[in-house]
Design a protein around this motif. Structure first.
Motif, PDB file in Angstrom:
ATOM      1  N   ASN A  24      34.843  43.748  40.106  1.00 11.56           N
ATOM      2  CA  ASN A  24      36.204  44.255  39.919  1.00 11.56           C
ATOM      3  C   ASN A  24      36.774  44.843  41.206  1.00 11.56           C
ATOM      4  O   ASN A  24      37.950  44.622  41.532  1.00 11.56           O
ATOM      5  CB  ASN A  24      36.245  45.298  38.800  1.00 11.56           C
ATOM      6  N   LEU A  25      35.953  45.586  41.936  1.00  9.85           N
ATOM      7  CA  LEU A  25      36.416  46.149  43.205  1.00  9.85           C
ATOM      8  C   LEU A  25      36.733  45.041  44.203  1.00  9.85           C
ATOM      9  O   LEU A  25      37.756  45.089  44.899  1.00  9.85           O
ATOM     10  CB  LEU A  25      35.367  47.099  43.794  1.00  9.85           C
ATOM     11  N   LYS A  26      35.884  44.045  44.274  1.00  9.54           N
ATOM     12  CA  LYS A  26      36.134  42.916  45.168  1.00  9.54           C
ATOM     13  C   LYS A  26      37.430  42.213  44.789  1.00  9.54           C
ATOM     14  O   LYS A  26      38.221  41.847  45.658  1.00  9.54           O
ATOM     15  CB  LYS A  26      34.972  41.922  45.127  1.00  9.54           C
ATOM     16  N   TYR A  27      37.650  42.031  43.493  1.00 11.74           N
ATOM     17  CA  TYR A  27      38.873  41.367  43.026  1.00 11.74           C
ATOM     18  C   TYR A  27      40.119  42.142  43.462  1.00 11.74           C
ATOM     19  O   TYR A  27      41.083  41.553  43.953  1.00 11.74           O
ATOM     20  CB  TYR A  27      38.855  41.221  41.504  1.00 11.74           C
ATOM     21  N   ILE A  28      40.104  43.460  43.298  1.00 14.29           N
ATOM     22  CA  ILE A  28      41.264  44.265  43.703  1.00 14.29           C
ATOM     23  C   ILE A  28      41.518  44.116  45.194  1.00 14.29           C
ATOM     24  O   ILE A  28      42.654  43.884  45.619  1.00 14.29           O
ATOM     25  CB  ILE A  28      41.065  45.750  43.330  1.00 14.29           C
ATOM     26  N   LEU A  29      40.471  44.249  45.992  1.00 19.13           N
ATOM     27  CA  LEU A  29      40.637  44.153  47.447  1.00 19.13           C
ATOM     28  C   LEU A  29      41.144  42.771  47.844  1.00 19.13           C
ATOM     29  O   LEU A  29      42.072  42.647  48.661  1.00 19.13           O
ATOM     30  CB  LEU A  29      39.321  44.477  48.156  1.00 19.13           C
ATOM     31  N   GLU A  30      40.560  41.730  47.285  1.00 17.90           N
ATOM     32  CA  GLU A  30      40.953  40.368  47.637  1.00 17.90           C
ATOM     33  C   GLU A  30      42.360  40.048  47.145  1.00 17.90           C
ATOM     34  O   GLU A  30      43.121  39.372  47.838  1.00 17.90           O
ATOM     35  CB  GLU A  30      39.922  39.379  47.102  1.00 17.90           C
ATOM     36  N   SER A  31      42.739  40.563  45.987  1.00 18.33           N
ATOM     37  CA  SER A  31      44.093  40.299  45.474  1.00 18.33           C
ATOM     38  C   SER A  31      45.146  40.970  46.338  1.00 18.33           C
ATOM     39  O   SER A  31      46.294  40.519  46.382  1.00 18.33           O
ATOM     40  CB  SER A  31      44.221  40.762  44.022  1.00 18.33           C
TER      41      SER A  31
END
Length: 93
Positions: A24-31
């Motif tokens: 989830n953290l990776k998704y937020i950063l990448e988005s």
């Protein structure tokens, strides 16, 4: 200049919640288009001390650090995102 963003994780975590929180953290950063360094402490144990020092003794993973300041794990980061603060911290605004 972009901030230095580090996501501390462990690829050997057996807890499903830890893996989900990391994803989830990776998704937020990448988005948000944020460049970040992933530090897998299972492969880079020598970096654990820097994480603990910056976080004030916290060892729970994952952890997000921006410019050598800890913003905690998934719950804290999601709260920052919900209140519109995360983009400011990441210098996107």
């Amino acid at each position: 200049m972009s901030p230095k963003v580090i996501l501390y994780t462990s690829s050997v975590s057996f807890a499903a919640s830890t893996r989900n929180h990391t994803d989830n953290l990776k998704y937020i950063l990448e988005s948000k288009g944020v460049e970040y360094e992933t530090v897998d402490l299972s492969q880079n144990r020598e970096r654990a001390e820097e994480m603990v020092q910056v976080s004030g003794g916290e060892r729970k993973l994952p952890q997000l650090h921006v410019d050598e300041k800890s913003y905690g794990g998934w719950d804290n980061v999601q709260e920052l995102e919900d209140h519109g603060e995360l983009s400011k911290i990441l210098q996107l605004e």
